[in-house]
Design a protein around this motif. Structure first.
Motif, PDB file in Angstrom:
ATOM      1  N   LYS A 144      -1.574   6.384  -3.976  1.00 47.44           N
ATOM      2  CA  LYS A 144      -2.028   6.383  -2.587  1.00 47.44           C
ATOM      3  C   LYS A 144      -1.260   5.392  -1.718  1.00 47.44           C
ATOM      4  CE  LYS A 144      -6.224   6.216   0.208  1.00 47.44           C
ATOM      5  NZ  LYS A 144      -7.693   6.072   0.185  1.00 47.44           N
ATOM      6  N   LEU A 145      -0.955   4.217  -2.252  1.00 46.74           N
ATOM      7  CA  LEU A 145      -0.279   3.182  -1.461  1.00 46.74           C
ATOM      8  C   LEU A 145       1.234   3.260  -1.565  1.00 46.74           C
ATOM      9  CD1 LEU A 145      -2.482   0.036  -2.258  1.00 46.74           C
ATOM     10  CD2 LEU A 145      -2.537   1.442  -0.192  1.00 46.74           C
ATOM     11  N   HIS A 146       1.755   4.271  -2.223  1.00 48.71           N
ATOM     12  CA  HIS A 146       3.140   4.232  -2.647  1.00 48.71           C
ATOM     13  C   HIS A 146       4.116   4.837  -1.633  1.00 48.71           C
ATOM     14  CE1 HIS A 146       1.125   2.901  -6.191  1.00 48.71           C
ATOM     15  NE2 HIS A 146       2.275   2.658  -6.789  1.00 48.71           N
ATOM     16  N   THR A 158       5.920   0.230  -3.168  1.00 47.65           N
ATOM     17  CA  THR A 158       6.226  -0.239  -1.816  1.00 47.65           C
ATOM     18  C   THR A 158       6.299  -1.760  -1.773  1.00 47.65           C
ATOM     19  OG1 THR A 158       3.862  -0.204  -1.296  1.00 47.65           O
ATOM     20  CG2 THR A 158       5.168   1.683  -0.569  1.00 47.65           C
ATOM     21  N   LEU A 238      -0.906   1.030   5.059  1.00 44.12           N
ATOM     22  CA  LEU A 238      -0.536   2.389   4.685  1.00 44.12           C
ATOM     23  C   LEU A 238       0.747   2.766   5.413  1.00 44.12           C
ATOM     24  CD1 LEU A 238      -4.080   4.014   4.940  1.00 44.12           C
ATOM     25  CD2 LEU A 238      -2.877   3.330   2.847  1.00 44.12           C
ATOM     26  N   CYS A 239       0.844   2.285   6.648  1.00 41.55           N
ATOM     27  CA  CYS A 239       2.057   2.424   7.450  1.00 41.55           C
ATOM     28  C   CYS A 239       2.014   1.347   8.523  1.00 41.55           C
ATOM     29  CB  CYS A 239       2.128   3.811   8.095  1.00 41.55           C
ATOM     30  SG  CYS A 239       3.513   4.014   9.255  1.00 41.55           S
ATOM     31  N   GLY A 299       6.410  12.970  -0.575  1.00 41.14           N
ATOM     32  CA  GLY A 299       5.141  12.473  -1.070  1.00 41.14           C
ATOM     33  C   GLY A 299       4.961  12.771  -2.544  1.00 41.14           C
ATOM     34  N   GLU A 302      -1.072  12.054  -3.877  1.00 46.48           N
ATOM     35  CA  GLU A 302      -2.050  11.210  -3.203  1.00 46.48           C
ATOM     36  C   GLU A 302      -1.516  10.573  -1.934  1.00 46.48           C
ATOM     37  OE1 GLU A 302      -5.204   9.604  -6.532  1.00 46.48           O
ATOM     38  OE2 GLU A 302      -3.734   8.222  -5.708  1.00 46.48           O
ATOM     39  N   ASN A 303      -0.217  10.358  -1.841  1.00 46.99           N
ATOM     40  CA  ASN A 303       0.326   9.703  -0.644  1.00 46.99           C
ATOM     41  C   ASN A 303       1.012  10.677   0.305  1.00 46.99           C
ATOM     42  OD1 ASN A 303       2.650  10.218  -2.114  1.00 46.99           O
ATOM     43  ND2 ASN A 303       3.579   8.217  -1.735  1.00 46.99           N
ATOM     44  N   LYS A 306       0.944  10.057   4.094  1.00 49.16           N
ATOM     45  CA  LYS A 306       1.736   9.033   4.774  1.00 49.16           C
ATOM     46  C   LYS A 306       2.818   9.633   5.673  1.00 49.16           C
ATOM     47  CE  LYS A 306       1.379   4.840   1.984  1.00 49.16           C
ATOM     48  NZ  LYS A 306       2.160   3.729   1.417  1.00 49.16           N
TER      49      LYS A 306
END
Length: 326
Positions: A144-146, A158, A238-239, A299, A302-303, A306
């Motif tokens: 998710k955070l990647h 990241t 997240l961004c 992506g 999960e991400n 973004k």
């Protein structure tokens, strides 16, 4: 935490000599390193405390500003010249961590902080960054955070910081010293993409220590730092977008943008400035800028969110800077 030897450096040259050992790490504020030692992600045999070195000054450097490597994040964000001439930096710092952490965290340590990837911080999980050759658990796992930009088959982590994103927009320079040399590296080139060596976060070599960060002469214009996260405080981006925008006669004369939360390093794409400078602001132009930013984005399930999130965040920042309605 594993046992380690503790030494305190009294001179920069001494610190560099000690840090040249592969099993030795430099300790400044310790807000990231000590946590990683508790998790046994980092297991140095020796810690070299550099906290007494004379590297904490924030002072004029010609028309610019030199921020010492040991200046705390709190001191930097509160400095009169940072607040007046480089407000995007102050806003980025204040968007990160807690007041207690900012009181301890340093300029150099902030630049050298490591990813918050779940697989990196869990020694029972595969991670090429922590243990090269074991694989990247995030690619088919919790992502998710990647990253969605600049990834490789070996790592999609990241860079987690805020300060360096603002420094990238400001085109700052990182000053580095070794045992018998000094060198300067543009902050946009300081952090590395993962490629085949994700264990290397930045360009520091063994025995090198950051001594300061130098900001160029003030540029004026509009400076914005926007951080999108799951909650309003104490969360990683997240961004994020750091923007230094200037206009004349309703046309861009400067458009330096850097992005956090999207890549293994603060992301700066010079093509965006090339597109915007000289043009009149409009939603169509902003869409083209987002197309450039995201043309190679990918992506990992999960991400996926973004990618549209980065588009909307970039558009929102450009609209805020120019007064254009989306």
């Amino acid at each position: 935490m594993r046992p380690f030897d503790y030494q305190r450096a009294e001179r920069l040259e001494h610190a560099a000599q000690l840090a040249a050992d592969d099993d030795t790490m430099a300790l400044a504020g310790g807000t990231n390193l000590i946590d990683l030692m508790k998790l046994q992600v980092e297991t140095p045999q020796t810690l070299v405390d550099i906290g007494r070195l004379s590297l904490g000054e924030i002072a004029d450097e010609g028309d610019g500003l030199r921020i010492g490597a040991l200046a705390s994040n709190t001191a930097t964000a509160a400095h009169a010249r940072v607040r007046s001439d480089y407000p995007v930096l102050a806003r980025a710092i204040l968007a990160g961590a807690t007041q207690q952490l900012r009181n301890k965290a340093t300029t150099g340590g902030n630049l050298c902080q490591r990813t918050r990837c779940y697989y990196f911080t869990n020694i029972d999980q595969p991670c090429n960054k922590r243990e090269p050759g074991t694989g990247c658990g995030a690619i088919d796992g919790i992502a998710k955070l990647h990253a969605v930009l600049g990834t490789s088959p070996h790592c999609i982590a990241t860079y987690p910081g805020d300060m360096a994103v603002a420094l990238a927009a400001l085109d700052a320079t990182v000053e580095i010293a070794g045992d018998s040399h000094e060198r300067s590296v543009p902050v946009r080139e300081f952090h590395r993409l993962p490629g085949d060596t994700p264990e290397r976060d930045n360009v520091l070599e063994a025995g090198e220590i950051i001594t300061s960060v130098t900001l160029p002469a003030p540029v004026g214009g509009t400076q914005i730092y926007r951080k999108v996260r799951e909650r309003s405080s104490y969360a990683f981006a997240l961004c994020s977008v750091a923007a230094v925008i200037d206009m004349a006669d309703n046309r861009f004369t400067r458009a330096d943008l850097a992005f956090g939360g999207l890549a293994h390093k603060p992301w700066h794409d010079p093509r965006i400035a090339d597109l915007l400078v000289g043009s009149e602001p409009s939603p169509a132009l902003f869409d083209k800028a987002a197309d450039l930013l995201l043309e190679d984005a990918r992506g990992y399930g999960e991400n996926d969110f973004k990618i549209p999130l980065a588009r909307r965040t970039l558009t929102a920042v450009l609209c805020e800077a120019t007064g254009v309605e989306a």
